[in-house]
Scaffold this motif. Structure first.
Motif, PDB file in Angstrom:
ATOM      1  N   ASP A 448     -36.512  -5.472  26.338  1.00 32.97           N
ATOM      2  CA  ASP A 448     -35.447  -5.625  25.342  1.00 32.97           C
ATOM      3  C   ASP A 448     -34.076  -5.195  25.853  1.00 32.97           C
ATOM      4  OD1 ASP A 448     -36.893  -6.241  22.492  1.00 32.97           O
ATOM      5  OD2 ASP A 448     -38.167  -5.129  23.856  1.00 32.97           O
ATOM      6  N   VAL A 449     -34.006  -4.066  26.554  1.00 37.40           N
ATOM      7  CA  VAL A 449     -32.703  -3.631  27.080  1.00 37.40           C
ATOM      8  C   VAL A 449     -32.199  -4.609  28.141  1.00 37.40           C
ATOM      9  CG1 VAL A 449     -31.481  -1.824  28.347  1.00 37.40           C
ATOM     10  CG2 VAL A 449     -33.007  -1.204  26.469  1.00 37.40           C
ATOM     11  N   VAL A 512     -28.373   3.553  31.210  1.00 41.42           N
ATOM     12  CA  VAL A 512     -28.412   4.766  30.380  1.00 41.42           C
ATOM     13  C   VAL A 512     -27.180   4.830  29.483  1.00 41.42           C
ATOM     14  CG1 VAL A 512     -28.201   7.288  30.491  1.00 41.42           C
ATOM     15  CG2 VAL A 512     -29.918   6.112  31.880  1.00 41.42           C
ATOM     16  N   GLY A 513     -26.029   4.389  29.989  1.00 39.35           N
ATOM     17  CA  GLY A 513     -24.816   4.394  29.169  1.00 39.35           C
ATOM     18  C   GLY A 513     -24.964   3.528  27.939  1.00 39.35           C
ATOM     19  N   LEU A 514     -25.448   2.335  28.107  1.00 35.45           N
ATOM     20  CA  LEU A 514     -25.669   1.435  26.970  1.00 35.45           C
ATOM     21  C   LEU A 514     -26.692   2.027  26.008  1.00 35.45           C
ATOM     22  CD1 LEU A 514     -25.562  -1.275  25.451  1.00 35.45           C
ATOM     23  CD2 LEU A 514     -27.209  -2.179  27.109  1.00 35.45           C
ATOM     24  N   ILE A 515     -27.779   2.570  26.537  1.00 38.76           N
ATOM     25  CA  ILE A 515     -28.817   3.159  25.677  1.00 38.76           C
ATOM     26  C   ILE A 515     -28.232   4.285  24.841  1.00 38.76           C
ATOM     27  CG2 ILE A 515     -30.957   4.510  25.690  1.00 38.76           C
ATOM     28  CD1 ILE A 515     -31.785   2.865  28.177  1.00 38.76           C
ATOM     29  N   HIS A 516     -27.442   5.147  25.478  1.00 36.43           N
ATOM     30  CA  HIS A 516     -26.839   6.269  24.745  1.00 36.43           C
ATOM     31  C   HIS A 516     -25.900   5.766  23.652  1.00 36.43           C
ATOM     32  CE1 HIS A 516     -24.924  10.118  23.930  1.00 36.43           C
ATOM     33  NE2 HIS A 516     -23.757   9.516  24.085  1.00 36.43           N
ATOM     34  N   LEU A 517     -25.116   4.742  23.952  1.00 37.77           N
ATOM     35  CA  LEU A 517     -24.142   4.243  22.981  1.00 37.77           C
ATOM     36  C   LEU A 517     -24.812   3.578  21.786  1.00 37.77           C
ATOM     37  CD1 LEU A 517     -21.571   2.803  25.533  1.00 37.77           C
ATOM     38  CD2 LEU A 517     -21.119   4.653  23.902  1.00 37.77           C
ATOM     39  N   MET A 518     -25.934   2.893  21.998  1.00 39.92           N
ATOM     40  CA  MET A 518     -26.547   2.173  20.874  1.00 39.92           C
ATOM     41  C   MET A 518     -27.652   2.991  20.198  1.00 39.92           C
ATOM     42  SD  MET A 518     -28.812  -0.843  22.629  1.00 39.92           S
ATOM     43  CE  MET A 518     -30.284  -0.491  23.586  1.00 39.92           C
ATOM     44  N   LEU A 519     -28.219   3.988  20.910  1.00 41.71           N
ATOM     45  CA  LEU A 519     -29.294   4.817  20.354  1.00 41.71           C
ATOM     46  C   LEU A 519     -29.061   6.269  20.770  1.00 41.71           C
ATOM     47  CD1 LEU A 519     -32.192   2.364  21.265  1.00 41.71           C
ATOM     48  CD2 LEU A 519     -31.567   2.998  18.913  1.00 41.71           C
TER      49      LEU A 519
END
Length: 662
Positions: A448-449, A512-519
């Motif tokens: 998914d990511v 990791v940046g995207l993951i942190h921003l969305m979750l």
């Protein structure tokens, strides 16, 4: 040089079209002295020889062409014409059939087949050939030619021709479908999906397009949607074997392995390719932890098709299987056979590497691993500079200021636990530990990511100026909340109601940046292993999909160094956000590290997490059988058996050998 050769072949093709065969033959022979491996030249030479009455010479040229490029479908058509000239109808039929099997868009072959079938009293086959010919005759010539180019592997020429046609003619179902198939070959799956959706909007009852649409959805890991499409096809034709196989594939994708096994077994009676079915059954049995039945099915797959490399590698990939002398002999014979194709051969090489490693024959084992990697790398389009460019941009874009600006962005759910890092770093062990907890769902490597990244990247991707990750700086809080909610919604089909679930896609360390921003409340665990052990573990592993960086010493070393660089950045700009778990530390102190992991995830201690090997669940990765056993320290230093040959890897890793714990 290729362009120059192409310009020289053009006049020879014109000579053939003008029926000036003697001149064409002289020109082809002259050019072949400098380009003997060019398929088009060999083909024009054979046509000229036949038309000049030298059928034997033409057949010899076609035999050379087949060795050079067996996908060149017109060679079989030309061979058919040769046998017609010799009045050998059975051989002519066989040749034309090989041609249309490789390339269904050969009107001349279908026309010859229709006539030959009628002449030999095969009325039903003649009607079928006439039907294929009629279908092609209804299509615009440009679409037929582009389809033929596609089947011959000339994707760039086919794409250019069909795009030009669509620009002039607008919507055309077959042209759009062909462009989608070209997209699938190039792995541009989002374009293929959109094109096939448009085709189905125009012709909702076009079953072949719906079948290809479901295949695209599977390849994009959109399994619920793919299963719905497969269900629609089965509702129309429940006996269709292709539809039944597709539905079984969607069951595998959704983790419904018991159902998939049942469906695959039902397909075995009457199958013309039982080896693939046995392999699929074995994979699902392995995932469920049913090792003995899985081994039996892998052996059945190997027995059903001689030299079936994937079956032998799958046995080796159990990690606990030991080959008999007879099986070792079978694999060596298949590897030595001239008829073994490159895909089977590199599977066999990796299997032989593992078989000989288990027999402590490390020099021979290393040689097979090296051969397997070289074959796999030769077939790969991997470009390390793409990963390095992405790393540099992540560091430039994902700054403390960006994260401070979005401190309260994203979906606030704390359900996901991401395990990131390199393959062969102990991530499956950490997943098994966590999945043994009563509040945690083990899923698998979710796509998914990466799929979101592809969507953020857009279709006009350029290495020099990619849209992602720069687009992150242009997005607002509502965008990140939408992405987070979409991720939670799309992953719901893999869950059964527990509070947390695991996403073990290793390459997510790049995002990791995207993951942190969305979750922002998701947990992120970095599974790390000593570089020589980790990198050589990757070099020994043949992955089912992706991980193209793992097939050369230079590539894996560059990738590991890039990984360290990016993880140091995440630690600097998001301090404390990612928990690093060193594999060697887990082996040295299991319970202490289990407690540390559970504390980070906000979970209470449960003894089952220490006795993780007793947990019964589906495990898809290469370590599936290893995590069903207690930890053993000997695994830490297995790479040392190959130390005499790892000098180049050590040199390529450089200071990563000492800095990996920083």
């Amino acid at each position: 040089m290729a362009a120059a050769l192409k310009s020289e072949i053009g006049p020879i093709r014109e000579l053939v079209q003008e029926q000036r065969f003697a001149e064409a033959l002289r020109a082809a022979d002259a050019l072949l002295s400098s380009a003997p491996e060019n398929p088009e030249l060999q083909y024009l030479r054979a046509v000229s020889q036949r038309m000049l009455g030298d059928t034997a010479a033409a057949l010899a040229t076609l035999a050379t062409l087949e060795r050079l490029d067996p996908r060149f479908s017109r060679l079989y058509q030309e061979r058919g014409y040769c046998y017609v000239a010799l009045k050998q109808a059975p051989q002519a039929i066989e040749a034309f059939l090989r041609g249309v099997k490789a390339n269904p868009a050969l009107p001349a072959s279908w026309k010859m087949l229709e006539g030959l079938y009628r002449m030999t009293g095969q009325a039903a086959n003649a009607v079928q050939a006439a039907g294929h010919l009629a279908t092609l005759n209804k299509l615009p010539p440009a679409v037929v030619t582009a389809t033929a180019l596609f089947h011959d592997g000339e994707l760039a020429a086919a794409e250019q021709m069909v795009r030009d046609f669509l620009l002039k003619q607008g919507h055309h179902v077959e042209a759009m479908r062909l462009l989608a198939r070209i997209g699938m070959e190039h792995d541009v799956l989002d374009d293929a999906q959109l094109l096939l959706e448009a085709v189905l909007d125009l012709e909702p009852n076009y079953r072949l397009a719906r079948f290809e649409y479901a295949q695209v959805l599977c390849r994009r890991h959109l399994y619920p949607e793919a299963q719905a499409q497969a269900g629609k096809l089965l509702a129309v034709d429940r006996a269709n074997r292709d539809y039944r196989t597709l539905y079984a594939m969607t069951c595998v994708g959704l983790g419904q392995h018991e159902r998939a096994i049942e469906l695959y077994r039902a397909l075995l009676p009457g199958s013309v390719q039982p080896a693939e079915l046995h392999l699929s059954i074995a994979h699902s049995l392995k995932t469920l932890g049913q090792q003995a039945p899985a081994i039996a099915e892998y052996r059945a797959a190997a027995a059903a098709r001689e030299g079936f490399g994937d079956a032998w590698w799958s046995l080796a990939n159990l990690k606990t299987y030991r080959f008999t002398d007879a099986e070792l002999g079978q694999m060596r014979a298949a590897d030595a056979a001239a008829t073994t194709g490159p895909i089977d051969r590199y599977h066999l090489c990796f299997a032989l590497g593992k078989a000989l490693e288990d027999r402590l024959q490390y020099a021979d084992s290393f040689e097979y691993y090296a051969r397997g990697n070289a074959l796999k790398r030769a077939a790969s389009r991997y470009r390390p500079e793409v990963i390095e460019q992405n790393t540099r941009l992540q560091i430039e874009v994902c700054t403390p200021e960006l994260f401070a600006r979005h401190e309260h962005s994203g979906a606030q759910a704390a359900d996901p636990i991401f395990i990131v890092g390199l393959p062969r770093s102990g991530s499956t062990l950490i997943e098994q530990i966590l999945a043994s907890h009563s509040k945690v769902e083990g899923t698998h490597e979710l796509a998914d990511v990466p799929r979101m990244v592809v969507e953020l990247q857009g279709r006009d991707w350029q290495l020099e100026n990619p849209r992602y990750p720069g687009v992150l700086a242009q997005m607002g809080p509502e965008d990140f909340c939408r992405l987070g909610e979409k991720y939670l919604r799309d992953t719901r089909s893999y869950r059964s109601g527990k509070a947390h679930f695991i996403d073990k896609m290793p390459n997510n360390f790049r995002h990791v940046g995207l993951i942190h921003l969305m979750l922002p409340n998701a947990r992120i665990i970095d599974a790390r292993r000593e570089p020589l052990a980790c990198c050589f573990g990757n070099l020994k592993q043949l992955f089912a999909h992706g991980q193209e960086f793992a097939y050369s010493v230079a590539d894996i070393a560059r990738y590991y160094r890039t990984y360290l660089e990016l993880m140091r950045h995440w630690d600097a700009v998001l301090p404390g956000r990612v928990l690093r778990v060193q594999y060697e530390d887990v082996v040295a102190d299991l319970e202490g590290n289990v407690r540390r992991i559970l504390d980070y995830c906000g979970l209470g201690f449960e003894p089952a997490c220490v006795e993780f090997y007793r947990t019964e669940r589906s495990v898809r990765t290469a370590s599936s059988e290893q995590v069903r056993q207690p930890i053993y320290r000997e695994a830490l230093d297995q790479w040392r058996h190959y130390e005499p040959w790892l000098g180049p890897l050590r040199e390529a890793l450089g200071d990563a050998l000492t800095r990996y714990r920083e």
